[in-house]
Structures are given as structure tokens and as C-alpha cells.
Scaffold this active site. Sequence first.
Site, PDB file in Angstrom:
ATOM      1  N   SER A   1     -19.516  18.902 -32.837  1.00  0.00           N
ATOM      2  CA  SER A   1     -18.650  18.408 -33.916  1.00  0.00           C
ATOM      3  C   SER A   1     -17.613  19.455 -34.313  1.00  0.00           C
ATOM      4  O   SER A   1     -17.899  20.659 -34.324  1.00  0.00           O
ATOM      5  CB  SER A   1     -19.522  18.083 -35.133  1.00  0.00           C
ATOM      6  OG  SER A   1     -18.718  17.905 -36.280  1.00  0.00           O
TER       7      SER A   1
ATOM      8  N   TYR B   1     -11.878  16.136 -35.177  1.00  0.00           N
ATOM      9  CA  TYR B   1     -11.344  15.574 -36.428  1.00  0.00           C
ATOM     10  C   TYR B   1     -10.042  16.310 -36.684  1.00  0.00           C
ATOM     11  O   TYR B   1      -9.879  17.457 -36.248  1.00  0.00           O
ATOM     12  CB  TYR B   1     -12.273  15.888 -37.600  1.00  0.00           C
ATOM     13  CG  TYR B   1     -13.486  15.017 -37.774  1.00  0.00           C
ATOM     14  CD1 TYR B   1     -13.420  13.630 -37.686  1.00  0.00           C
ATOM     15  CD2 TYR B   1     -14.723  15.594 -38.088  1.00  0.00           C
ATOM     16  CE1 TYR B   1     -14.544  12.851 -37.881  1.00  0.00           C
ATOM     17  CE2 TYR B   1     -15.847  14.814 -38.286  1.00  0.00           C
ATOM     18  CZ  TYR B   1     -15.755  13.445 -38.178  1.00  0.00           C
ATOM     19  OH  TYR B   1     -16.866  12.667 -38.389  1.00  0.00           O
TER      20      TYR B   1
ATOM     21  N   THR C   1     -12.908  10.938 -32.841  1.00  0.00           N
ATOM     22  CA  THR C   1     -13.615  10.000 -33.739  1.00  0.00           C
ATOM     23  C   THR C   1     -12.595   9.289 -34.617  1.00  0.00           C
ATOM     24  O   THR C   1     -11.799   9.933 -35.311  1.00  0.00           O
ATOM     25  CB  THR C   1     -14.638  10.770 -34.608  1.00  0.00           C
ATOM     26  OG1 THR C   1     -15.561  11.429 -33.731  1.00  0.00           O
ATOM     27  CG2 THR C   1     -15.402   9.843 -35.527  1.00  0.00           C
TER      28      THR C   1
ATOM     29  N   LYS D   1     -14.366   7.501 -30.063  1.00  0.00           N
ATOM     30  CA  LYS D   1     -15.664   7.210 -30.706  1.00  0.00           C
ATOM     31  C   LYS D   1     -15.437   6.497 -32.031  1.00  0.00           C
ATOM     32  O   LYS D   1     -14.656   6.976 -32.861  1.00  0.00           O
ATOM     33  CB  LYS D   1     -16.412   8.530 -30.939  1.00  0.00           C
ATOM     34  CG  LYS D   1     -17.716   8.407 -31.708  1.00  0.00           C
ATOM     35  CD  LYS D   1     -18.445   9.735 -31.709  1.00  0.00           C
ATOM     36  CE  LYS D   1     -19.774   9.681 -32.428  1.00  0.00           C
ATOM     37  NZ  LYS D   1     -19.657   9.721 -33.890  1.00  0.00           N
TER      38      LYS D   1
ATOM     39  N   HIS E   1     -20.806   5.363 -36.570  1.00  0.00           N
ATOM     40  CA  HIS E   1     -21.115   6.657 -37.184  1.00  0.00           C
ATOM     41  C   HIS E   1     -22.542   6.665 -37.724  1.00  0.00           C
ATOM     42  O   HIS E   1     -22.844   7.331 -38.718  1.00  0.00           O
ATOM     43  CB  HIS E   1     -20.118   6.934 -38.314  1.00  0.00           C
ATOM     44  CG  HIS E   1     -19.629   8.349 -38.398  1.00  0.00           C
ATOM     45  ND1 HIS E   1     -18.352   8.708 -38.068  1.00  0.00           N
ATOM     46  CD2 HIS E   1     -20.235   9.505 -38.797  1.00  0.00           C
ATOM     47  CE1 HIS E   1     -18.201  10.014 -38.264  1.00  0.00           C
ATOM     48  NE2 HIS E   1     -19.324  10.514 -38.696  1.00  0.00           N
TER      49      HIS E   1
ATOM     50  N   GLY F   1     -28.860   3.941 -34.097  1.00  0.00           N
ATOM     51  CA  GLY F   1     -30.163   3.288 -34.226  1.00  0.00           C
ATOM     52  C   GLY F   1     -31.129   3.557 -33.094  1.00  0.00           C
ATOM     53  O   GLY F   1     -32.219   2.982 -33.077  1.00  0.00           O
TER      54      GLY F   1
ATOM     55  N   GLY G   1     -27.876  10.655 -32.478  1.00  0.00           N
ATOM     56  CA  GLY G   1     -27.588  11.623 -33.531  1.00  0.00           C
ATOM     57  C   GLY G   1     -28.875  12.029 -34.231  1.00  0.00           C
ATOM     58  O   GLY G   1     -29.447  13.092 -33.982  1.00  0.00           O
ATOM     59  N   ARG G   2     -29.389  11.129 -35.075  1.00  0.00           N
ATOM     60  CA  ARG G   2     -30.551  11.502 -35.896  1.00  0.00           C
ATOM     61  C   ARG G   2     -31.764  11.873 -35.053  1.00  0.00           C
ATOM     62  O   ARG G   2     -32.511  12.778 -35.423  1.00  0.00           O
ATOM     63  CB  ARG G   2     -30.900  10.368 -36.863  1.00  0.00           C
ATOM     64  CG  ARG G   2     -29.835  10.169 -37.943  1.00  0.00           C
ATOM     65  CD  ARG G   2     -30.239   9.071 -38.910  1.00  0.00           C
ATOM     66  NE  ARG G   2     -29.211   8.822 -39.899  1.00  0.00           N
ATOM     67  CZ  ARG G   2     -28.141   8.053 -39.690  1.00  0.00           C
ATOM     68  NH1 ARG G   2     -27.960   7.461 -38.506  1.00  0.00           N
ATOM     69  NH2 ARG G   2     -27.253   7.868 -40.655  1.00  0.00           N
TER      70      ARG G   2
HETATM   71  C1  LIG Z   1     -26.089  14.366 -40.020  1.00  0.00           C
HETATM   72  C2  LIG Z   1     -25.027  13.681 -39.202  1.00  0.00           C
HETATM   73  C3  LIG Z   1     -23.782  14.261 -39.079  1.00  0.00           C
HETATM   74  C4  LIG Z   1     -22.804  13.646 -38.278  1.00  0.00           C
HETATM   75  N1  LIG Z   1     -21.596  14.270 -38.095  1.00  0.00           N
HETATM   76  C5  LIG Z   1     -20.687  13.713 -37.267  1.00  0.00           C
HETATM   77  C6  LIG Z   1     -19.480  14.396 -36.967  1.00  0.00           C
HETATM   78  O1  LIG Z   1     -19.242  15.512 -37.425  1.00  0.00           O
HETATM   79  N2  LIG Z   1     -18.595  13.775 -36.142  1.00  0.00           N
HETATM   80  C7  LIG Z   1     -18.827  12.544 -35.594  1.00  0.00           C
HETATM   81  O2  LIG Z   1     -17.990  12.018 -34.857  1.00  0.00           O
HETATM   82  N3  LIG Z   1     -19.975  11.885 -35.871  1.00  0.00           N
HETATM   83  C8  LIG Z   1     -20.912  12.441 -36.655  1.00  0.00           C
HETATM   84  N4  LIG Z   1     -22.082  11.794 -36.899  1.00  0.00           N
HETATM   85  C9  LIG Z   1     -22.348  10.494 -36.251  1.00  0.00           C
HETATM   86  C10 LIG Z   1     -23.061  10.698 -34.902  1.00  0.00           C
HETATM   87  O3  LIG Z   1     -22.200  11.332 -33.985  1.00  0.00           O
HETATM   88  C11 LIG Z   1     -23.521   9.366 -34.309  1.00  0.00           C
HETATM   89  O4  LIG Z   1     -22.430   8.479 -34.240  1.00  0.00           O
HETATM   90  C12 LIG Z   1     -24.651   8.729 -35.112  1.00  0.00           C
HETATM   91  O5  LIG Z   1     -25.562   9.702 -35.563  1.00  0.00           O
HETATM   92  C13 LIG Z   1     -25.394   7.720 -34.249  1.00  0.00           C
HETATM   93  O6  LIG Z   1     -26.397   7.095 -34.976  1.00  0.00           O
HETATM   94  P1  LIG Z   1     -27.948   7.562 -34.967  1.00  0.00           P
HETATM   95  O7  LIG Z   1     -28.016   8.721 -35.886  1.00  0.00           O
HETATM   96  O8  LIG Z   1     -28.676   6.386 -35.470  1.00  0.00           O
HETATM   97  O9  LIG Z   1     -28.302   7.968 -33.537  1.00  0.00           O
HETATM   98  C14 LIG Z   1     -23.084  12.395 -37.660  1.00  0.00           C
HETATM   99  C15 LIG Z   1     -24.339  11.826 -37.803  1.00  0.00           C
HETATM  100  C16 LIG Z   1     -25.312  12.454 -38.545  1.00  0.00           C
HETATM  101  C17 LIG Z   1     -26.689  11.819 -38.651  1.00  0.00           C
END
Ligand SMILES: Cc1cc2nc3c(=O)[nH]c(=O)nc-3n(C[C@H](O)[C@H](O)[C@H](O)COP(=O)(O)O)c2cc1C
Length: 401
Positions: A121, A144, A170, A268, A292, A325, A346-347
Site C-alpha cells: 500500500s 493513492y 485503487t 482495483k 475495498h 470476503g 486482505g483481512r
Molecule cells: C486494514 C485494511 C487496510 C487496507 N488498506 C488498503 C490500502 O491502503 N489500499 C487499498 O487499495 N486497499 C486497502 N484495503 C483493501 C484491501 O486491499 C482489499 O481490497 C480488502 O481487504 C479485501 O477484502 P478482505 O479483507 O475481505 O479480503 C485495506 C483493507 C484492510 C482490511
Amino acid sequence: MFRFAQHDKTRSVEPPRVLNVEDLRRAAKRRLPRVVFDYIDGGAEDERTLRANCHAFEEVTFRPRCAVATPACDLRVSVLGKSLSTPLILAPVGSSRLMYPRGEEAAASAAGAAGIAYALSTLSGCRLEDVADASKGPLWYQLYLVGGRDCALSAIERAKAAGFSALVVTIDTAVAGMRERDLRNGAKELLSGNLGSKLPFVSQLLIKPHWLAAFLADGGLMKFQNVVIPGKGPMLYADVTAALEHAAVTWDDLNWIRQAWSAPIIIKGIHTGDDARRAVDVGASALVVSNHGGRQLDSVAPTLRILLEVVASVGGHIEVLLDGGIRRGSDIVKALCLGARAVMVGRAYAYGLGAAGGPGVARAIEILRTDLVRTLKLLGCASIAELDRSYVDVPADWLGK
Ligand SMILES: Cc1cc2nc3c(=O)[nH]c(=O)nc-3n(C[C@H](O)[C@H](O)[C@H](O)COP(=O)(O)O)c2cc1C
């Protein structure tokens, strides 16, 4: 001593203590202060899309081919010309350094060791050059426009020089989503308030001494090392929300971004077939069907639900990825059956990072990969390349568009 501590961390996420992503989530909750855990776990407004992203996977059911021998399963896939061991990429997760010391380096290293890609990120605490040094796998840089165009151009040049192979742009962050848990937990006060306004929220940090000691040893509150403001240096944490208000990416921006970055661009944050076609028109090499993780506009459709529409719209012109998800390897299989080339999570890995650092991320990847192999074998399918719609049933109303 360090080896001992590392061994301890690895043990803390081993089976039978940690069998699935939900176990990692609980372990992260135990180690992290509420304000950090909820930053990972939470979503926007009523968290409808956050829940719906996961629920959509329950609505798709499998149609296995039984009595088929599948002694080995081939999970390899090529994404943007790079071979990955598993159809999985670690999604950009901002502020990973709050979750664990040098969090972005730890996550990138675990991804590289597993033969998968890591997306860093813009809003990270580690320098992108250090992240590149930490990983031997493919690296993508997520852009970003915080700090303005010159700031972005200098990050793009640094990412190129450090060997990042793709740029993730993004497009769903015109402003930061309304994440009510962060407000209730005092994220704003803890970041920028005076002592008096911080006080009501400080106890949540003090009751997590292991996290607090590690956080302080890692230098305390991180700065955004890859958002270097000309004449000022790295952006301060407290400035980011305001900076995001002026950082919306538009389709026109893709022109100068394209000029500055000649390697693959991934868009994205695609929510509709129309935007998917625009991504093709601006020359993207791939897109991510993503909301996101339910952190931006609440009440948008879950990503799995719109995957069919997007795949049909791009007609094979660019690679389609999906996130949102995914908590089980079987979720990955479902996304692949509906036309995704690979998925991002992500999570699932952020919980691992928060629970135990690098070993926690490695465990998240291992859980998803083991699930994936088992699911393929139970489906009677020897390779992810063979997955298609015939292995799943989708609700009839998903096919309307
Ligand atoms: C704590 C956190 C921070 C995130 N920060 C960014 C980010 O800086 N840039 C971005 O494009 N997406 C960010 N995302 C979104 C993730 O890239 C991703 O799209 C998302 O987590 C997918 O869903 P999931 O958490 O259910 O897997 C973030 C997600 C989380 C959980």
C-alpha cells in the site's frame, strides 16, 4: 533469544490452536489493542457490504465429480506474466506496521517464501526499498494520489528502481469511508489529539503490553515512508485523512500514470461491467473486482455477485482478479469457477500479521493453500486451470444481467 521468540510465535499459530482464518482473527484480537484490531476487522457505516462479501460465498454451492482420483493438484497460475505457486495475492493493507513491527516487510517476506505476490500500500510504514529487499516474490505497488502528483511520480520512480513489477491503482477511495468503529475507539484523538483528548482512549493500549512494547521498540507511530512531500519529508500519520479528501483518482489520471509507468497497471475497485470496460479502454492489464473489503461505499453488491458481469464485460481482454470476503480456500475455488484468474486477500493475512507477525502471515497462506488442495480433490479436479462454471451452482437471480 530472537530464535526462541520466533519459535514461540510460530507455535502460537500452529494447529490445533489455529485451524482456520477465524482462529487467526481471534488470536489477533487477543494481541492487538481494540483500536488496531477494529481498524482491520471493521467496515464502513452499517458494515452491510463487509458481511455480504462473505455471505455471497455461502450462496454458491459445489457440484463435485466423485469417484475421480486426483493424487496431485496443480495450483500454479500465471498472473501478468509471473508464475505464482497459488492463485493468491496479498492485497494492499495500509498501516500494516501498526499491526506488527516492520509489518509490510514481514508480510512481503512470507508471500515471497510461499511463491505468491504481495501488493504494498501507498499508506505503509516501511520504505518500499526495504520491502523489496525483504521478499523474493513478485511485488506490486498500490498507488493513492495522497500528497499530489509529484509525490506519486516520485514513488512510481522509486518503485520502478526497486523492481516492483506492477502498479495497482485503487479507484474506490474518493474520500475515506465512514468507519464508525475507528471513531468510537478514538483513532483520531490517539493520532493527533492533545494529552487531554487522548486520555479516555489510552487504556486500550496499556492493557496490551506485548503489542505496546513491540510498537515502541519499532519506533512508535509510523510515518508514511513512501509519501514524501517535497520540502517536508514523509507524510505524518495524522495528515492522511485530510490528504485522502484531495486524492481521488479519475480516469483522466490514468493517462499520466500510464506515461510514468510502462509496466502492467491493475485497476482495483471495479464494481460494475461498465467500469470494467473503461479499465480495458485505458489500457489496464488487469482489474480487481473489489469494494475495498466493505470499507468504502456501504451497500454496494458483494464482489462475488458481480464477478460474472465483469468477466462477461471484459471478454478476456484483460485479467480479472477478485477480492472481498475470502476466508477459506473453498472461497478461492468458487471465485475461480466464476471466472477470476486469481484472488487477493486482505483481512485473512492481516489477522495473521496482527496475531504473530511473519509466521502468522505464513500460517494464513498455508491455511488457504491446504484448503484449496483439499477442495480440489473433493471436487475431483486435478488443476485450477480446469475449474469452470460446471463445478458450481449460483443463485438464479445472479444470472439475470
Ligand atoms: C486494514 C485494511 C487496510 C487496507 N488498506 C488498503 C490500502 O491502503 N489500499 C487499498 O487499495 N486497499 C486497502 N484495503 C483493501 C484491501 O486491499 C482489499 O481490497 C480488502 O481487504 C479485501 O477484502 P478482505 O479483507 O475481505 O479480503 C485495506 C483493507 C484492510 C482490511
